[in-house]
Design a protein around this motif. Structure first.
Motif, mmCIF file in Angstrom:
data_model
loop_
_atom_site.group_PDB
_atom_site.id
_atom_site.type_symbol
_atom_site.label_atom_id
_atom_site.label_comp_id
_atom_site.label_asym_id
_atom_site.label_seq_id
_atom_site.Cartn_x
_atom_site.Cartn_y
_atom_site.Cartn_z
ATOM 1 N N THR A 214 0.806 -1.213 0.000
ATOM 2 C CA THR A 214 0.000 0.000 0.000
ATOM 3 C C THR A 214 0.841 1.264 0.000
ATOM 4 O OG1 THR A 214 -0.161 -0.107 2.392
ATOM 5 C CG2 THR A 214 -1.948 -1.106 1.139
ATOM 6 N N SER A 215 2.152 1.142 -0.125
ATOM 7 C CA SER A 215 2.985 2.334 -0.023
ATOM 8 C C SER A 215 2.942 3.204 -1.273
ATOM 9 C CB SER A 215 4.427 1.958 0.300
ATOM 10 O OG SER A 215 4.995 1.229 -0.765
ATOM 11 N N ASP A 216 2.806 2.622 -2.445
ATOM 12 C CA ASP A 216 2.766 3.431 -3.663
ATOM 13 C C ASP A 216 2.150 2.644 -4.817
ATOM 14 O OD1 ASP A 216 4.777 1.757 -4.748
ATOM 15 O OD2 ASP A 216 6.359 3.184 -4.338
ATOM 16 N N ALA A 217 1.917 3.347 -5.901
ATOM 17 C CA ALA A 217 1.277 2.740 -7.069
ATOM 18 C C ALA A 217 2.120 1.619 -7.665
ATOM 19 C CB ALA A 217 0.995 3.810 -8.121
ATOM 20 N N PHE A 218 3.435 1.762 -7.658
ATOM 21 C CA PHE A 218 4.311 0.743 -8.234
ATOM 22 C C PHE A 218 4.116 -0.604 -7.546
ATOM 23 C CE2 PHE A 218 6.493 4.656 -9.366
ATOM 24 C CZ PHE A 218 6.840 4.422 -10.690
ATOM 25 N N ALA B 235 -7.103 7.570 -12.500
ATOM 26 C CA ALA B 235 -5.836 7.438 -13.228
ATOM 27 C C ALA B 235 -4.785 8.454 -12.803
ATOM 28 C CB ALA B 235 -6.091 7.530 -14.730
ATOM 29 N N ARG B 236 -5.179 9.486 -12.068
ATOM 30 C CA ARG B 236 -4.180 10.459 -11.610
ATOM 31 C C ARG B 236 -3.112 9.787 -10.755
ATOM 32 N NH1 ARG B 236 -8.148 14.588 -8.829
ATOM 33 N NH2 ARG B 236 -8.857 12.553 -8.137
ATOM 34 N N GLY B 237 -3.502 8.726 -10.059
ATOM 35 C CA GLY B 237 -2.544 8.001 -9.230
ATOM 36 C C GLY B 237 -1.487 7.259 -10.030
ATOM 37 N N LEU B 238 -1.739 7.095 -11.330
ATOM 38 C CA LEU B 238 -0.773 6.416 -12.196
ATOM 39 C C LEU B 238 0.283 7.362 -12.770
ATOM 40 C CD1 LEU B 238 -3.156 3.992 -14.092
ATOM 41 C CD2 LEU B 238 -1.359 3.355 -12.469
ATOM 42 N N ARG B 239 0.166 8.643 -12.463
ATOM 43 C CA ARG B 239 1.116 9.620 -13.015
ATOM 44 C C ARG B 239 2.578 9.243 -12.743
ATOM 45 N NH1 ARG B 239 0.713 14.288 -15.312
ATOM 46 N NH2 ARG B 239 -1.448 14.581 -14.707
ATOM 47 N N GLU C 212 5.208 8.616 -15.775
ATOM 48 C CA GLU C 212 6.435 9.399 -15.928
ATOM 49 C C GLU C 212 7.665 8.504 -15.941
ATOM 50 O OE1 GLU C 212 6.032 12.215 -12.759
ATOM 51 O OE2 GLU C 212 4.621 13.454 -13.900
ATOM 52 N N TRP C 213 7.666 7.478 -15.110
ATOM 53 C CA TRP C 213 8.806 6.564 -15.061
ATOM 54 C C TRP C 213 8.906 5.773 -16.367
ATOM 55 C CZ3 TRP C 213 9.323 1.140 -14.782
ATOM 56 C CH2 TRP C 213 10.603 0.691 -14.426
ATOM 57 N N VAL C 214 7.779 5.266 -16.835
ATOM 58 C CA VAL C 214 7.768 4.496 -18.084
ATOM 59 C C VAL C 214 8.141 5.391 -19.261
ATOM 60 C CG1 VAL C 214 6.257 3.243 -19.688
ATOM 61 C CG2 VAL C 214 6.177 2.735 -17.252
ATOM 62 N N GLY C 215 7.777 6.675 -19.171
ATOM 63 C CA GLY C 215 8.099 7.607 -20.241
ATOM 64 C C GLY C 215 9.588 7.666 -20.541
ATOM 65 N N PHE D 232 11.640 5.211 -20.452
ATOM 66 C CA PHE D 232 11.945 4.046 -21.281
ATOM 67 C C PHE D 232 11.379 4.208 -22.683
ATOM 68 C CE2 PHE D 232 12.392 2.545 -16.989
ATOM 69 C CZ PHE D 232 13.609 1.882 -17.060
ATOM 70 N N GLU D 233 10.264 4.889 -22.806
ATOM 71 C CA GLU D 233 9.699 5.162 -24.123
ATOM 72 C C GLU D 233 10.683 5.989 -24.944
ATOM 73 O OE1 GLU D 233 5.660 7.025 -26.133
ATOM 74 O OE2 GLU D 233 6.029 7.282 -23.989
ATOM 75 N N ARG D 234 11.272 7.005 -24.316
ATOM 76 C CA ARG D 234 12.274 7.816 -25.011
ATOM 77 C C ARG D 234 13.470 6.955 -25.417
ATOM 78 N NH1 ARG D 234 10.174 11.248 -21.272
ATOM 79 N NH2 ARG D 234 11.696 10.799 -19.659
ATOM 80 N N PHE D 235 13.893 6.057 -24.533
ATOM 81 C CA PHE D 235 15.009 5.172 -24.847
ATOM 82 C C PHE D 235 14.696 4.343 -26.087
ATOM 83 C CE2 PHE D 235 16.532 0.791 -24.537
ATOM 84 C CZ PHE D 235 17.893 0.985 -24.631
ATOM 85 N N TRP D 236 13.504 3.715 -26.111
ATOM 86 C CA TRP D 236 13.154 2.864 -27.248
ATOM 87 C C TRP D 236 12.955 3.685 -28.519
ATOM 88 C CZ3 TRP D 236 14.531 -1.803 -27.447
ATOM 89 C CH2 TRP D 236 14.605 -2.561 -26.288
ATOM 90 N N ASN D 237 12.368 4.858 -28.420
ATOM 91 C CA ASN D 237 12.213 5.704 -29.604
ATOM 92 C C ASN D 237 13.571 6.087 -30.174
ATOM 93 O OD1 ASN D 237 9.428 5.635 -29.604
ATOM 94 N ND2 ASN D 237 9.230 7.517 -28.425
ATOM 95 N N ASP D 238 14.517 6.447 -29.297
ATOM 96 C CA ASP D 238 15.867 6.763 -29.757
ATOM 97 C C ASP D 238 16.522 5.549 -30.393
ATOM 98 O OD1 ASP D 238 15.499 9.310 -28.765
ATOM 99 O OD2 ASP D 238 16.773 9.014 -26.990
#
Length: 113
Positions: A7-11, A75-79, A83-86, A88-94
């Motif tokens: 219960t500590s965080d969304a992750f 879904a605000r709790g998934l922010r 942001e963390w997954v984002g 990795f998205e930049r990594f894969w796009n590059d």
């Protein structure tokens, strides 16, 4: 190092596959716990436990309608996850951009042969 409570965080909360399944179902709208439990083949107490965890980390909201409690996605709790997954998205796009440039260079060199 000891693992943090679920219960500590969304992750930690979404590390449980059944909780991710609940969130996926709630994307389509509010649902009572009985519908969620039935859809996922869970017991009512099991579904309620998962919903409590999701509610405590801010991923699910609940509202009363008559005798029924409807659960909905917040879904605000998934922010933080987004942001963390984002990153990795930049990594894969590059990476795909570099691969695309490499393939174009290969094609040009083959056309020049």
């Amino acid at each position: 190092m000891a693992r943090a409570a679920t219960t500590s965080d969304a992750f930690n909360a979404i590390a449980e596959p059944q909780r991710r399944d609940i969130l996926a179902l709630l994307r389509t709208g509010e649902r009572p716990v009985t519908d969620l439990a039935h859809e996922l083949g869970m017991s009512l107490p099991g579904a309620s436990k998962h919903l409590r965890v999701l509610r405590e980390v801010g991923l699910v909201r609940v509202r009363g309608v008559g005798k029924q409690r409807l659960y909905g996605l917040d879904a605000r709790g998934l922010r933080p996850v987004h942001e963390w997954v984002g990153g990795f998205e930049r990594f894969w796009n590059d990476s795909f951009g570099r691969l695309d440039a490499y393939v174009r260079d290969l094609e040009r060199s083959r056309q020049g042969e």
